[in-house]
Motif scaffolding. Structure first.
Motif, PDB file in Angstrom:
ATOM      1  N   LYS A 114      22.270 -46.462 -33.575  1.00  0.00           N
ATOM      2  CA  LYS A 114      22.672 -46.235 -34.965  1.00  0.00           C
ATOM      3  C   LYS A 114      22.101 -47.299 -35.911  1.00  0.00           C
ATOM      4  O   LYS A 114      21.816 -47.029 -37.072  1.00  0.00           O
ATOM      5  CB  LYS A 114      24.207 -46.298 -35.065  1.00  0.00           C
ATOM      6  CG  LYS A 114      24.887 -44.962 -35.165  1.00  0.00           C
ATOM      7  CD  LYS A 114      26.226 -45.151 -35.895  1.00  0.00           C
ATOM      8  CE  LYS A 114      26.717 -43.829 -36.443  1.00  0.00           C
ATOM      9  NZ  LYS A 114      27.672 -43.170 -35.577  1.00  0.00           N
ATOM     10  N   GLY A 115      21.963 -48.522 -35.400  1.00  0.00           N
ATOM     11  CA  GLY A 115      21.467 -49.637 -36.208  1.00  0.00           C
ATOM     12  C   GLY A 115      20.094 -49.360 -36.795  1.00  0.00           C
ATOM     13  O   GLY A 115      19.759 -49.836 -37.876  1.00  0.00           O
ATOM     14  N   GLN A 116      19.278 -48.546 -36.075  1.00  0.00           N
ATOM     15  CA  GLN A 116      17.940 -48.205 -36.563  1.00  0.00           C
ATOM     16  C   GLN A 116      18.034 -47.479 -37.901  1.00  0.00           C
ATOM     17  O   GLN A 116      17.301 -47.763 -38.839  1.00  0.00           O
ATOM     18  CB  GLN A 116      17.233 -47.303 -35.549  1.00  0.00           C
ATOM     19  CG  GLN A 116      16.980 -47.946 -34.213  1.00  0.00           C
ATOM     20  CD  GLN A 116      15.842 -48.948 -34.286  1.00  0.00           C
ATOM     21  OE1 GLN A 116      14.920 -48.795 -35.072  1.00  0.00           O
ATOM     22  NE2 GLN A 116      15.922 -49.974 -33.468  1.00  0.00           N
ATOM     23  N   LYS A 117      18.947 -46.504 -37.934  1.00  0.00           N
ATOM     24  CA  LYS A 117      19.097 -45.721 -39.156  1.00  0.00           C
ATOM     25  C   LYS A 117      19.689 -46.585 -40.264  1.00  0.00           C
ATOM     26  O   LYS A 117      19.211 -46.563 -41.404  1.00  0.00           O
ATOM     27  CB  LYS A 117      20.012 -44.529 -38.883  1.00  0.00           C
ATOM     28  CG  LYS A 117      20.122 -43.584 -40.056  1.00  0.00           C
ATOM     29  CD  LYS A 117      21.142 -42.512 -39.790  1.00  0.00           C
ATOM     30  CE  LYS A 117      21.392 -41.717 -41.057  1.00  0.00           C
ATOM     31  NZ  LYS A 117      22.542 -40.833 -40.899  1.00  0.00           N
ATOM     32  N   GLU A 118      20.690 -47.381 -39.897  1.00  0.00           N
ATOM     33  CA  GLU A 118      21.339 -48.235 -40.904  1.00  0.00           C
ATOM     34  C   GLU A 118      20.335 -49.226 -41.491  1.00  0.00           C
ATOM     35  O   GLU A 118      20.285 -49.420 -42.710  1.00  0.00           O
ATOM     36  CB  GLU A 118      22.525 -48.983 -40.280  1.00  0.00           C
ATOM     37  CG  GLU A 118      23.728 -48.065 -40.072  1.00  0.00           C
ATOM     38  CD  GLU A 118      24.708 -48.597 -39.036  1.00  0.00           C
ATOM     39  OE1 GLU A 118      24.532 -49.733 -38.565  1.00  0.00           O
ATOM     40  OE2 GLU A 118      25.644 -47.845 -38.693  1.00  0.00           O
ATOM     41  N   ALA A 119      19.510 -49.810 -40.623  1.00  0.00           N
ATOM     42  CA  ALA A 119      18.517 -50.771 -41.103  1.00  0.00           C
ATOM     43  C   ALA A 119      17.517 -50.083 -42.039  1.00  0.00           C
ATOM     44  O   ALA A 119      17.178 -50.608 -43.097  1.00  0.00           O
ATOM     45  CB  ALA A 119      17.784 -51.402 -39.920  1.00  0.00           C
ATOM     46  N   ALA A 120      17.080 -48.870 -41.645  1.00  0.00           N
ATOM     47  CA  ALA A 120      16.112 -48.141 -42.473  1.00  0.00           C
ATOM     48  C   ALA A 120      16.706 -47.831 -43.841  1.00  0.00           C
ATOM     49  O   ALA A 120      16.049 -47.981 -44.871  1.00  0.00           O
ATOM     50  CB  ALA A 120      15.689 -46.856 -41.756  1.00  0.00           C
ATOM     51  N   ARG A 121      17.986 -47.394 -43.825  1.00  0.00           N
ATOM     52  CA  ARG A 121      18.636 -47.060 -45.087  1.00  0.00           C
ATOM     53  C   ARG A 121      18.796 -48.312 -45.952  1.00  0.00           C
ATOM     54  O   ARG A 121      18.624 -48.269 -47.174  1.00  0.00           O
ATOM     55  CB  ARG A 121      20.010 -46.419 -44.828  1.00  0.00           C
ATOM     56  CG  ARG A 121      19.927 -45.110 -44.056  1.00  0.00           C
ATOM     57  CD  ARG A 121      19.523 -43.948 -44.935  1.00  0.00           C
ATOM     58  NE  ARG A 121      20.639 -43.507 -45.744  1.00  0.00           N
ATOM     59  CZ  ARG A 121      20.550 -43.133 -46.998  1.00  0.00           C
ATOM     60  NH1 ARG A 121      19.391 -43.177 -47.606  1.00  0.00           N
ATOM     61  NH2 ARG A 121      21.608 -42.724 -47.658  1.00  0.00           N
ATOM     62  N   THR A 122      19.128 -49.440 -45.298  1.00  0.00           N
ATOM     63  CA  THR A 122      19.299 -50.695 -46.029  1.00  0.00           C
ATOM     64  C   THR A 122      18.005 -51.116 -46.716  1.00  0.00           C
ATOM     65  O   THR A 122      18.016 -51.651 -47.822  1.00  0.00           O
ATOM     66  CB  THR A 122      19.738 -51.813 -45.054  1.00  0.00           C
ATOM     67  OG1 THR A 122      20.830 -51.324 -44.279  1.00  0.00           O
ATOM     68  CG2 THR A 122      20.144 -53.060 -45.795  1.00  0.00           C
ATOM     69  N   LEU A 123      16.878 -50.835 -46.032  1.00  0.00           N
ATOM     70  CA  LEU A 123      15.588 -51.208 -46.603  1.00  0.00           C
ATOM     71  C   LEU A 123      15.162 -50.267 -47.719  1.00  0.00           C
ATOM     72  O   LEU A 123      14.081 -50.406 -48.271  1.00  0.00           O
ATOM     73  CB  LEU A 123      14.517 -51.207 -45.510  1.00  0.00           C
ATOM     74  CG  LEU A 123      14.648 -52.344 -44.502  1.00  0.00           C
ATOM     75  CD1 LEU A 123      13.710 -52.141 -43.336  1.00  0.00           C
ATOM     76  CD2 LEU A 123      14.375 -53.677 -45.179  1.00  0.00           C
ATOM     77  N   GLY A 124      15.987 -49.256 -48.002  1.00  0.00           N
ATOM     78  CA  GLY A 124      15.700 -48.395 -49.143  1.00  0.00           C
ATOM     79  C   GLY A 124      15.064 -47.077 -48.796  1.00  0.00           C
ATOM     80  O   GLY A 124      14.681 -46.318 -49.693  1.00  0.00           O
ATOM     81  N   LEU A 125      14.921 -46.741 -47.497  1.00  0.00           N
ATOM     82  CA  LEU A 125      14.386 -45.427 -47.144  1.00  0.00           C
ATOM     83  C   LEU A 125      15.464 -44.366 -47.366  1.00  0.00           C
ATOM     84  O   LEU A 125      16.650 -44.641 -47.187  1.00  0.00           O
ATOM     85  CB  LEU A 125      13.947 -45.395 -45.670  1.00  0.00           C
ATOM     86  CG  LEU A 125      12.522 -45.861 -45.363  1.00  0.00           C
ATOM     87  CD1 LEU A 125      12.377 -47.340 -45.650  1.00  0.00           C
ATOM     88  CD2 LEU A 125      12.180 -45.572 -43.916  1.00  0.00           C
ATOM     89  N   SER A 126      15.009 -43.179 -47.773  1.00  0.00           N
ATOM     90  CA  SER A 126      15.970 -42.078 -47.918  1.00  0.00           C
ATOM     91  C   SER A 126      16.366 -41.590 -46.529  1.00  0.00           C
ATOM     92  O   SER A 126      15.745 -41.961 -45.531  1.00  0.00           O
ATOM     93  CB  SER A 126      15.331 -40.937 -48.711  1.00  0.00           C
ATOM     94  OG  SER A 126      14.325 -40.342 -47.932  1.00  0.00           O
ATOM     95  N   ARG A 127      17.405 -40.756 -46.452  1.00  0.00           N
ATOM     96  CA  ARG A 127      17.840 -40.215 -45.148  1.00  0.00           C
ATOM     97  C   ARG A 127      16.676 -39.525 -44.452  1.00  0.00           C
ATOM     98  O   ARG A 127      16.472 -39.648 -43.251  1.00  0.00           O
ATOM     99  CB  ARG A 127      18.939 -39.163 -45.362  1.00  0.00           C
ATOM    100  CG  ARG A 127      20.191 -39.677 -45.979  1.00  0.00           C
ATOM    101  CD  ARG A 127      21.094 -38.501 -46.316  1.00  0.00           C
ATOM    102  NE  ARG A 127      21.595 -37.859 -45.103  1.00  0.00           N
ATOM    103  CZ  ARG A 127      22.794 -38.105 -44.606  1.00  0.00           C
ATOM    104  NH1 ARG A 127      23.599 -38.949 -45.206  1.00  0.00           N
ATOM    105  NH2 ARG A 127      23.194 -37.511 -43.525  1.00  0.00           N
TER     106      ARG A 127
END
Lengths: 215, 218
Positions: A114-127
């Protein structure tokens, strides 16, 4: 063992094996497409899409593929779907295989931390971007081997279309068993060809699996 | 030709009878595949090479060819060598052997994952190798594979539809008979699918119950 007979009929089995391979390839492509759609639906934000995806998987995995083929091929004309036997075979088996592949693809996606998605979202990537650029590339590596198992099952399942008279390997074997009364010889011929097809695809999947691993 | 589900009640008895046969053939083949699977697993792991290697080939053939083809071989092949079995028996043998091979794969892995100390302890207290396998190792292994074997049994239910092609009057062939009388394939195949689905849900329910009991007894 009647080897003369084997030599005489084997060209027909080779042709039939070609039909089995074509059928398997088309079914696998349709199955992958249905599986990708199914997995997307099952992982959707929207409850309705999740429900549709879950129902698809449950119904198509919960009833015999043979019955699904019969509904499509024999029942289809009643609701305005007219297909020849080969088309019905590809579509019926493809949708069926898609239900199994849905679970394979979904399983690979949800096993990514799950951390992969959370990190990506934190960096500003859309879902969407997070899914395409971060999660799917990692999940794809995990999918190859289990999809290979799905492919193995699918190749054997193509034998079912013999029941709607598609002239593939099993139908050919059945026909020659009927006309020659030599079941062992015909099984040997068809069986060897099936095992060659399954062995070759197994090796191809193993090769692909090694290629995509990061070590 | 549109749809007309009102034709169903007149032929429901033949469909229900087909359901009973489907349940009977699934149960019989499941039993054969379970005990056959244990037997095959023990052969694959412990038999001398002269038995083990031909057996591996047999296993490989069963896993590499379609069930439908195997059913044709067993049904017509047995007739050829003078054994004229009823279609039901041939169907049970075909389905049972096919799934025994798949169960055997699961049970082999499970037997290998039983702690070595179990075998050693059993031998130390005076059991023979066979006794240690039968009374100590295999029971523990089988318990561990009940859930995946349950999945195989559900697959077996669905594959039992294939025995309709060798003439066993189970659910699929019963639906075909009703269709022969009414020319209503869509209605009766949908009905058959609904019955398969219901039996399938029933099996999943039983599977969950059994899994819970195993979890409790650990």
């Amino acid at each position: 063992m009647d080897f003369d007979l084997i030599v005489r009929v084997y060209p027909f089995f080779i042709d039939a094996a070609g039909v089995t391979i074509l059928l398997s390839a088309l079914t696998a492509l349709l199955g992958l497409a249905c599986g990708a759609l199914g997995a997307a639906a099952r992982l959707s934000r929207f409850a309705l899409a999740r429900f549709v995806g879950a129902t698809y998987v449950s119904v198509f995995r919960g009833t015999p593929a043979l019955i699904q083929l019969f509904i499509l091929y024999f029942g289809g004309p009643q609701i305005g779907i007219e297909l020849d036997a080969f088309e019905a075979g590809v579509i019926g088996l493809g949708i069926n295989a898609g239900a199994y592949m849905t679970e394979t693809i979904r399983g690979a996606i949800i096993s990514i931390d799950k951390g992969q998605k959370e990190a990506a979202r934190t960096l500003g990537l859309s879902r969407w971007q997070a899914m395409y650029k971060i999660i799917l590339p990692q999940a794809a590596r995990l999918m190859v081997r289990p999809l290979g198992v799905n492919l193995n099952m699918l190749i054997k399942a193509t034998a079912l279309v013999a029941a709607i008279s598609v002239v593939e390997l099993t139908y050919t074997a059945q026909r020659y068993i009927g006309s020659t009364y030599k079941p062992f010889e015909m099984f040997l011929l068809a069986g060897i060809l099936y095992m060659i097809i399954i062995y070759a695809t197994g090796r191809a999947v193993a090769w692909l699996d090694r290629r995509v691993q990061i070590t | 030709m549109g749809l007309d589900f009102t034709v169903i009640p007149k032929h429901i008895d033949i469909i229900l009878l087909g359901c009973l046969w489907t349940i009977a053939i699934t149960a019989a083949a499941a039993l054969l595949s379970f005990f056959g699977g244990i037997f095959f697993a023990v052969i694959a792991l412990y038999a001398p090479a002269v038995i083990r290697l031909p057996f591996r080939l047999f296993e490989w053939v069963f896993m590499g060819t379609p069930l439908l083809l195997q059913l044709f071989l067993i049904y017509f092949g047995l007739v050829q060598i003078g054994v004229d079995l009823p279609a039901f028996v041939a169907g049970v043998i075909g389905l049972g052997l096919h799934f025994a091979v798949y169960n055997s794969e699961l049970i082999q892995t499970a037997i290998l994952s039983v702690d070595k100390g179990q075998m050693e302890a059993a031998r130390t207290v005076g059991l023979s190798r066979g006794q240690a396998l039968r009374k100590v190792v295999v029971p523990q292994a089988v318990r561990a594979v009940i859930p995946p074997i349950g999945n195989n049994m559900i697959a077996l239910l669905k594959d039992s539809a294939l025995v309709s092609v060798i003439g066993v009057s189970e659910l699929t062939l019963s639906a075909q008979r009703a269709i022969g009388a009414t020319y209503r394939p869509f209605e009766f195949y949908i009905l058959a699918a609904a019955f398969y689905y219901a039996i399938n849900l029933g099996m999943e329910w039983v599977q969950r119950k059994i899994e819970r009991r195993i979890a409790l007894s650990r």
